[in-house]
Design a protein around this motif. Structure first.
Motif, mmCIF file in Angstrom:
data_model
loop_
_atom_site.group_PDB
_atom_site.id
_atom_site.type_symbol
_atom_site.label_atom_id
_atom_site.label_comp_id
_atom_site.label_asym_id
_atom_site.label_seq_id
_atom_site.Cartn_x
_atom_site.Cartn_y
_atom_site.Cartn_z
ATOM 1 N N LEU A 124 0.828 -1.206 0.000
ATOM 2 C CA LEU A 124 0.000 0.000 0.000
ATOM 3 C C LEU A 124 0.865 1.260 0.000
ATOM 4 N N ARG A 125 0.734 2.056 -1.042
ATOM 5 C CA ARG A 125 1.354 3.384 -1.027
ATOM 6 C C ARG A 125 0.378 4.339 -0.347
ATOM 7 N N ILE A 126 0.868 5.039 0.669
ATOM 8 C CA ILE A 126 0.021 6.005 1.358
ATOM 9 C C ILE A 126 0.738 7.345 1.418
ATOM 10 N N HIS A 127 -0.036 8.408 1.641
ATOM 11 C CA HIS A 127 0.586 9.728 1.790
ATOM 12 C C HIS A 127 -0.376 10.680 2.483
ATOM 13 N N ASP A 128 0.186 11.704 3.082
ATOM 14 C CA ASP A 128 -0.604 12.812 3.610
ATOM 15 C C ASP A 128 -0.634 13.969 2.618
ATOM 16 N N TRP A 129 0.540 14.249 2.023
ATOM 17 C CA TRP A 129 0.609 15.378 1.087
ATOM 18 C C TRP A 129 1.565 15.059 -0.053
ATOM 19 N N PHE A 130 1.241 15.605 -1.207
ATOM 20 C CA PHE A 130 2.117 15.558 -2.380
ATOM 21 C C PHE A 130 2.531 16.993 -2.629
ATOM 22 N N VAL A 131 3.759 17.335 -2.233
ATOM 23 C CA VAL A 131 4.127 18.745 -2.124
ATOM 24 C C VAL A 131 5.627 18.910 -2.372
ATOM 25 N N SER A 132 6.023 20.125 -2.744
ATOM 26 C CA SER A 132 7.438 20.398 -3.019
ATOM 27 C C SER A 132 8.140 20.948 -1.785
ATOM 28 N N GLN A 133 9.456 20.913 -1.810
ATOM 29 C CA GLN A 133 10.241 21.497 -0.724
ATOM 30 C C GLN A 133 9.963 22.990 -0.588
ATOM 31 N N ASN A 134 9.889 23.685 -1.708
ATOM 32 C CA ASN A 134 9.657 25.130 -1.644
ATOM 33 C C ASN A 134 8.288 25.453 -1.047
ATOM 34 N N GLU A 135 7.285 24.625 -1.362
ATOM 35 C CA GLU A 135 5.958 24.848 -0.773
ATOM 36 C C GLU A 135 5.997 24.650 0.734
ATOM 37 N N LEU A 136 6.726 23.642 1.189
ATOM 38 C CA LEU A 136 6.872 23.413 2.626
ATOM 39 C C LEU A 136 7.611 24.571 3.282
ATOM 40 N N LEU A 137 8.670 25.023 2.636
ATOM 41 C CA LEU A 137 9.480 26.108 3.202
ATOM 42 C C LEU A 137 8.716 27.424 3.245
ATOM 43 N N GLY A 173 2.471 10.679 -6.713
ATOM 44 C CA GLY A 173 1.297 11.528 -6.849
ATOM 45 C C GLY A 173 0.207 11.192 -5.849
ATOM 46 N N THR A 174 -1.009 11.568 -6.173
ATOM 47 C CA THR A 174 -2.126 11.408 -5.238
ATOM 48 C C THR A 174 -2.956 10.152 -5.473
ATOM 49 N N ASP A 175 -2.691 9.460 -6.560
ATOM 50 C CA ASP A 175 -3.453 8.249 -6.889
ATOM 51 C C ASP A 175 -2.736 7.045 -6.294
ATOM 52 N N ASP A 176 -3.141 6.651 -5.096
ATOM 53 C CA ASP A 176 -2.503 5.522 -4.436
ATOM 54 C C ASP A 176 -3.515 4.775 -3.566
ATOM 55 N N GLU A 177 -3.023 4.054 -2.562
ATOM 56 C CA GLU A 177 -3.899 3.197 -1.756
ATOM 57 C C GLU A 177 -4.204 3.801 -0.382
ATOM 58 N N SER A 178 -4.059 5.097 -0.250
ATOM 59 C CA SER A 178 -4.294 5.750 1.038
ATOM 60 C C SER A 178 -5.691 5.448 1.574
ATOM 61 N N ASP A 179 -6.691 5.552 0.731
ATOM 62 C CA ASP A 179 -8.065 5.317 1.178
ATOM 63 C C ASP A 179 -8.253 3.882 1.659
ATOM 64 N N LEU A 180 -7.702 2.935 0.929
ATOM 65 C CA LEU A 180 -7.810 1.522 1.314
ATOM 66 C C LEU A 180 -7.144 1.284 2.668
ATOM 67 N N ALA A 181 -6.082 2.052 2.950
ATOM 68 C CA ALA A 181 -5.360 1.897 4.218
ATOM 69 C C ALA A 181 -5.956 2.738 5.339
ATOM 70 N N GLY A 182 -7.090 3.382 5.070
ATOM 71 C CA GLY A 182 -7.775 4.146 6.104
ATOM 72 C C GLY A 182 -7.196 5.514 6.369
ATOM 73 N N VAL A 183 -6.385 6.028 5.446
ATOM 74 C CA VAL A 183 -5.768 7.338 5.635
ATOM 75 C C VAL A 183 -6.746 8.414 5.180
ATOM 76 N N ARG A 184 -7.138 9.272 6.097
ATOM 77 C CA ARG A 184 -8.074 10.334 5.751
ATOM 78 C C ARG A 184 -7.354 11.425 4.981
ATOM 79 N N PRO A 185 -8.021 12.064 4.018
ATOM 80 C CA PRO A 185 -7.390 13.161 3.266
ATOM 81 C C PRO A 185 -6.999 14.305 4.188
ATOM 82 N N LYS A 186 -5.813 14.854 3.986
ATOM 83 C CA LYS A 186 -5.330 15.965 4.798
ATOM 84 C C LYS A 186 -5.433 17.264 4.001
#
Length: 316
Positions: free
Chosen positions: A211-224, A288-301
């Protein structure tokens, strides 16, 4: 029925501790933790600790008997990554464990280029082994691949950020986006996976699945940019609050240094290989954002969730 009797191999470390805390605080499981003799881990009264020899199948199997699922979170200090996990998997099979969650918790090693990256070879070998045993009908497995750990990665410095010094290495300009996940999200996904009832169709979908999961798909500059904004807000409200434990007077903005990952990779050391796997042109952390986060119970952030998480990294 969901899994209720859980064995965790190792409950310390950067991911073992939050997974243990999530499993225990959920109130859903009878939890047994396997430890090395002499480990400083002290379980709460409701958790069973068993000291084992991580090199001995019989020792491990005896400790696992009665368990239904094994969560592996042993770190590198336990020994060779492949050998330790192989021994645990063999012991789990002997003990009648039904599901194992290997210690993966990293990049996408199921697809190119991750499946060919040298730095992940030990984990790839572990996954190949557990898949072989699953194909033989001896056990089932689920693995979790969260990309880069946002909070720990930043605090530890391996994600290119030095929080105490308010500096950042921008890989190839810092505009490429990567998948980031909080350690707490990884832990919560383990709880969810083990909590799914066997009558639920998702139970079968989670079986023998990476399962690929994630909270955010974001760049370093956006985080900074967000962290610079939060630093400025904090300095405006309390100029002394941005100091880090009295060690370095923190600036109200990060110093950004652009580096070439390809040039770093030429150094051929472990850190350079890690940067190449996480942030290089052929990295395994930007699906990217198309992964198995939902299947793993990860709520969108949301972006506000990200801002709150970054405040925790900066000031927590």
């Amino acid at each position: 029925m969901p899994f209720t009797k859980i064995v965790q191999a190792g409950a310390g470390g950067n991911i073992g501790r939050p997974i243990f805390e999530a499993l225990n605080s959920s109130g859903k499981f009878e939890l047994t933790v396997l430890c090395r003799p002499g480990s400083s881990f002290t379980p709460p009264e409701n958790v069973i600790r068993k000291d084992v020899d991580f090199t001995n199948v019989q020792s491990l199997s005896d400790a696992m008997k009665g368990g239904e699922a094994l969560v592996i979170t042993v770190g590198r200090t336990a020994g060779d990554v492949f050998t330790v996990q192989k021994t645990l998997i063999d012991a789990a099979i002997e003990a009648g464990i039904k599901r194992v969650i290997p210690s993966h918790y990293g990049t996408d090693t199921e697809r190119a280029p991750g499946k060919d990256q040298k730095i992940s070879q030990a984990v790839i070998n572990v996954m190949n082994y557990v898949k072989e045993k699953a194909n033989e009908g001896k056990i089932t497995w689920t693995s979790v691949m969260p990309g880069t750990w946002l909070d720990f990665g930043m605090k530890a410095g391996y994600a290119g950020f030095s929080i105490p010094n308010r500096s950042a290495i921008l890989f190839d300009g810092g505009n490429s986006r990567y998948n980031y996940t909080l350690c707490s999200t990884i832990a919560d996904s383990i709880v969810f996976i083990l909590s799914v009832d066997s009558a639920d169709e998702r139970f079968g979908q989670l079986e023998n699945k990476a399962l690929r999961i994630h909270d955010w798909f974001v760049s370093q500059n956006e985080l900074l940019d967000i962290m610079d904004e939060e630093l400025a807000k904090r300095e405006e409200s309390d100029p002394t609050a941005t100091n880090t434990e009295g060690e370095v007077a923190a600036a109200a903005k990060f110093n950004r240094q652009v580096v070439s990952v390809a040039e770093l990779a030429e150094q051929k050391n472990h850190l350079a290989m890690l940067y190449e796997a996480l942030f290089g042109m052929d990295n395994s952390c930007s699906w990217g954002t198309d992964d198995e986060s939902d299947l793993a119970g990860v709520r969108p952030k949301t972006n506000e969730d990200m801002r709150e998480a970054l405040r925790g990294v900066l000031f927590g």
